[in-house]
Design a protein around this motif. Structure first.
Motif, short mmCIF file in Angstrom:
data_model
loop_
_atom_site.label_atom_id
_atom_site.label_comp_id
_atom_site.label_asym_id
_atom_site.label_seq_id
_atom_site.Cartn_x
_atom_site.Cartn_y
_atom_site.Cartn_z
N LEU A 43 -94.44 61.08 8.46
CA LEU A 43 -93.53 59.91 8.64
C LEU A 43 -93.04 59.28 7.38
N CYS A 44 -91.93 58.70 7.40
CA CYS A 44 -91.20 58.21 6.37
C CYS A 44 -90.97 56.67 6.59
N THR B 172 -92.47 63.08 12.52
CA THR B 172 -91.36 62.55 11.30
C THR B 172 -90.63 61.34 11.84
N GLY B 173 -89.73 60.85 10.76
CA GLY B 173 -89.14 59.56 11.27
C GLY B 173 -89.86 58.28 10.71
N ARG B 174 -89.16 57.08 11.14
CA ARG B 174 -89.79 55.88 10.78
C ARG B 174 -90.93 55.66 11.91
N ASP C 110 -82.51 56.78 3.69
CA ASP C 110 -82.42 57.96 4.57
C ASP C 110 -83.88 58.38 4.92
N CYS C 111 -84.08 58.55 6.28
CA CYS C 111 -85.38 58.58 6.93
C CYS C 111 -85.27 59.47 8.18
N HIS C 112 -85.53 60.69 8.24
CA HIS C 112 -85.46 61.40 9.29
C HIS C 112 -86.82 62.07 9.78
N ASP D 129 -84.85 49.19 7.30
CA ASP D 129 -84.12 50.16 7.73
C ASP D 129 -83.22 51.03 6.62
N THR E 24 -89.60 54.66 20.49
CA THR E 24 -89.75 53.22 20.53
C THR E 24 -90.10 52.74 21.82
N GLY F 254 -91.22 65.71 16.02
CA GLY F 254 -90.10 64.55 16.57
C GLY F 254 -90.64 63.02 16.05
N SER F 255 -89.96 62.33 16.58
CA SER F 255 -90.21 60.71 16.14
C SER F 255 -91.17 60.04 17.05
#
Length: 215
Positions: free
Chosen positions: A174-175, A151-153, A213-215, A210, A132, A128-129
């Motif tokens: 991460l991306c 994963t994710g930002r 595409d980044c997930h 942002d 925040t 998961g991410s």
């Protein structure tokens, strides 16, 4: 006189019976973790829910007011999912869960641990991410999430963590781009290495953070 004292004290006694003590809330939160994980070496055997005070449990440290301030379960051969109940340990300063086999997401409730100084979840199997909500941990100095499958930002709001001294998210998936402002201005590329989908530092004024595409 005795009747007067009874009627004036009874509401206080009733209130005390309704409101759980800090020790019970923290004990319940810790016991929720014990129930959720696999513990092949019985390292959590002392975590007895019938005891009012979790400060007597191994690997739990409390302050002089019997409030849980530290949880040391690094390299304990534990597996399973992290429970959101740990977010109720409002006086916790050190959450050390590194080098286990925890899986699943990092609970967003960890963002409620306002006194947290160190969050060490490195070398697990977390997915998961990055929540925040961690951007609200104003006292956080050490955030090590490396060696997972996140994963994710990288949440840009983390740049607000002025006290952050060590940040490591290497060896994940991460991306997006790497924040470069605020506390992130001092972190080297070693903090982010081995994330094949990371695009490098964001270029302020040139590239939107942002975009893509980044997930």
């Amino acid at each position: 006189m005795a009747i007067w004292v009874f009627f004036h004290l009874s509401p206080l006694l009733l209130l005390a019976s309704i409101l759980p003590s800090t020790a019970n809330i923290e004990g319940d939160a810790l016991y929720a973790l014990r129930k959720a994980v696999n513990d092949p070496t019985n390292i959590l055997q002392s975590w007895d829910p019938t005891l009012v005070d979790p400060c007597t449990w191994f690997h739990v440290t409390c302050d002089s007011n019997n409030r849980v301030t530290r949880l040391d379960l690094g390299n304990a051969k534990l597996s399973g999912k992290l429970v959101p109940d740990l977010g109720k340990l409002e006086h916790l300063q050190y959450l050390e869960l590194y080098k286990n086999n925890f899986s699943g997401p990092i609970p967003k409730e960890f963002g409620g641990l306002k006194g947290l100084v160190s969050l060490d979840l490195y070398h697990n199997n977390l997915t998961g991410s990055i929540p925040t909500s961690l951007s609200g941990l104003s006292n956080l100095r050490f955030l090590r999430l490396n060696g997972n499958r996140l994963t994710g930002r990288i949440p840009r709001k983390l740049v607000k963590l002025a006290s952050l001294k060590i940040f490591d998210v290497s060896d994940n998936n991460l991306c997006g781009t790497i924040p470069t402002s605020g506390s992130f201005s001092k972190f080297t590329e070693e903090s982010f290495m081995n994330n094949p989908r990371l695009e490098g530092p964001e270029l302020l004024g040139f590239v939107r953070y942002d975009v893509g595409d980044c997930h």
